[in-house]
Write a protein that holds these residues in place. Structure first.
Motif, PDB file in Angstrom:
ATOM      1  N   TYR A   1       0.829  -1.195   0.000  1.00 21.90           N
ATOM      2  CA  TYR A   1       0.000   0.000   0.000  1.00 21.90           C
ATOM      3  C   TYR A   1       0.868   1.250   0.000  1.00 21.90           C
ATOM      4  O   TYR A   1       2.053   1.207   0.331  1.00 21.90           O
ATOM      5  CB  TYR A   1      -0.916   0.023   1.233  1.00 21.90           C
TER       6      TYR A   1
ATOM      7  N   SER B   1       4.094   3.996   3.503  1.00 22.49           N
ATOM      8  CA  SER B   1       4.089   3.143   2.324  1.00 22.49           C
ATOM      9  C   SER B   1       4.910   1.868   2.511  1.00 22.49           C
ATOM     10  O   SER B   1       5.894   1.858   3.239  1.00 22.49           O
ATOM     11  CB  SER B   1       4.666   3.932   1.139  1.00 22.49           C
TER      12      SER B   1
ATOM     13  N   MET C   1      -4.373  10.105  -1.151  1.00 30.04           N
ATOM     14  CA  MET C   1      -4.484   9.023  -2.114  1.00 30.04           C
ATOM     15  C   MET C   1      -4.136   7.697  -1.433  1.00 30.04           C
ATOM     16  O   MET C   1      -3.178   7.615  -0.670  1.00 30.04           O
ATOM     17  CB  MET C   1      -3.520   9.257  -3.274  1.00 30.04           C
TER      18      MET C   1
ATOM     19  N   GLU D   1      -3.223   3.849  -2.508  1.00 23.53           N
ATOM     20  CA  GLU D   1      -2.808   3.030  -3.651  1.00 23.53           C
ATOM     21  C   GLU D   1      -2.528   1.622  -3.137  1.00 23.53           C
ATOM     22  O   GLU D   1      -1.772   1.447  -2.187  1.00 23.53           O
ATOM     23  CB  GLU D   1      -1.544   3.644  -4.252  1.00 23.53           C
TER      24      GLU D   1
ATOM     25  N   LYS E   1      -1.644  -2.571  -4.154  1.00 23.62           N
ATOM     26  CA  LYS E   1      -1.174  -3.501  -5.171  1.00 23.62           C
ATOM     27  C   LYS E   1      -0.922  -4.845  -4.507  1.00 23.62           C
ATOM     28  O   LYS E   1      -0.294  -4.911  -3.460  1.00 23.62           O
ATOM     29  CB  LYS E   1       0.120  -2.996  -5.810  1.00 23.62           C
TER      30      LYS E   1
ATOM     31  N   ASN F   1      -1.828  -0.994 -10.279  1.00 23.67           N
ATOM     32  CA  ASN F   1      -2.221  -0.563  -8.943  1.00 23.67           C
ATOM     33  C   ASN F   1      -3.626   0.019  -8.940  1.00 23.67           C
ATOM     34  O   ASN F   1      -4.050   0.629  -9.902  1.00 23.67           O
ATOM     35  CB  ASN F   1      -1.249   0.498  -8.423  1.00 23.67           C
ATOM     36  N   GLN F   2      -4.310  -0.161  -7.836  1.00 26.68           N
ATOM     37  CA  GLN F   2      -5.616   0.436  -7.617  1.00 26.68           C
ATOM     38  C   GLN F   2      -5.398   1.742  -6.871  1.00 26.68           C
ATOM     39  O   GLN F   2      -4.683   1.770  -5.871  1.00 26.68           O
ATOM     40  CB  GLN F   2      -6.481  -0.491  -6.754  1.00 26.68           C
ATOM     41  N   ILE F   3      -6.007   2.833  -7.323  1.00 29.05           N
ATOM     42  CA  ILE F   3      -5.802   4.143  -6.715  1.00 29.05           C
ATOM     43  C   ILE F   3      -7.138   4.839  -6.511  1.00 29.05           C
ATOM     44  O   ILE F   3      -8.005   4.786  -7.380  1.00 29.05           O
ATOM     45  CB  ILE F   3      -4.897   5.027  -7.614  1.00 29.05           C
TER      46      ILE F   3
ATOM     47  N   ASN G   1      -8.708   8.673  -4.617  1.00 21.51           N
ATOM     48  CA  ASN G   1      -8.383   9.956  -3.980  1.00 21.51           C
ATOM     49  C   ASN G   1      -9.547  10.458  -3.148  1.00 21.51           C
ATOM     50  O   ASN G   1     -10.697  10.172  -3.448  1.00 21.51           O
ATOM     51  CB  ASN G   1      -8.119  11.045  -5.043  1.00 21.51           C
TER      52      ASN G   1
END
Length: 144
Positions: free
Chosen positions: A33, A48, A86, A88, A90, A98-100, A102
């Motif tokens: 993430y 992250s 955001m 993100e 994966k 990746n899925q994102i 906001n």
């Protein structure tokens, strides 16, 4: 295989910001993430497992992972922390990208986090309370 982010929400937990990133889990592969903020047209990594977090956030940010939920906690949230947050996600060996998602976070517009979500985080405290109820009743009974 794709991890689909279903919902991204933000709320205030006392003086702290909580950002919930809910996703649909379609694989048992490990999940990576990244939580970041965009302000002044610049991306700042808060927490992250994909890249390196910025120093100014390292001591203030932590992340918890539950089933289908990744939560970012940012301590001492102020108006200088406002911006576009955001999430993100994966999954390892997922080649769909990746899925994102906001969300715009403005301090005056944030709601307080719901009580139910507090219980999820403090499950052990709640469990202890429930387990001790019979003991409390027994103590009450003896004192009569």
């Amino acid at each position: 295989h794709c991890q689909m982010i279903k919902d991204l929400s933000a709320c205030l937990l006392g003086q702290n910001l909580r950002v919930d990133c809910r996703y649909e889990n379609k694989t048992d592969n490990p999940l990576t993430y990244e939580f970041s903020i965009t302000k002044d047209n610049r991306k700042h990594v808060i927490h992250s497992t994909i890249s390196v977090s910025e120093n100014i956030y390292r001591s203030r940010a932590n992340v918890t992972m539950h089933k289908n939920l990744v939560c970012l906690y940012l301590q001492s949230f102020t108006t200088s922390d406002e911006g576009i947050y955001m999430c993100e996600l994966k999954a390892t060996n997922d080649y769909t990208g990746n899925q994102i998602k906001n969300i715009t976070v403005i301090k005056d517009k944030l709601e307080k986090c719901a009580g139910f979500s507090l219980l999820i985080q403090n499950t052990s405290w709640l469990l202890l309370l429930l387990l001790s109820l019979p003991l409390l009743q027994a103590v009450d009974f003896v004192s009569l």
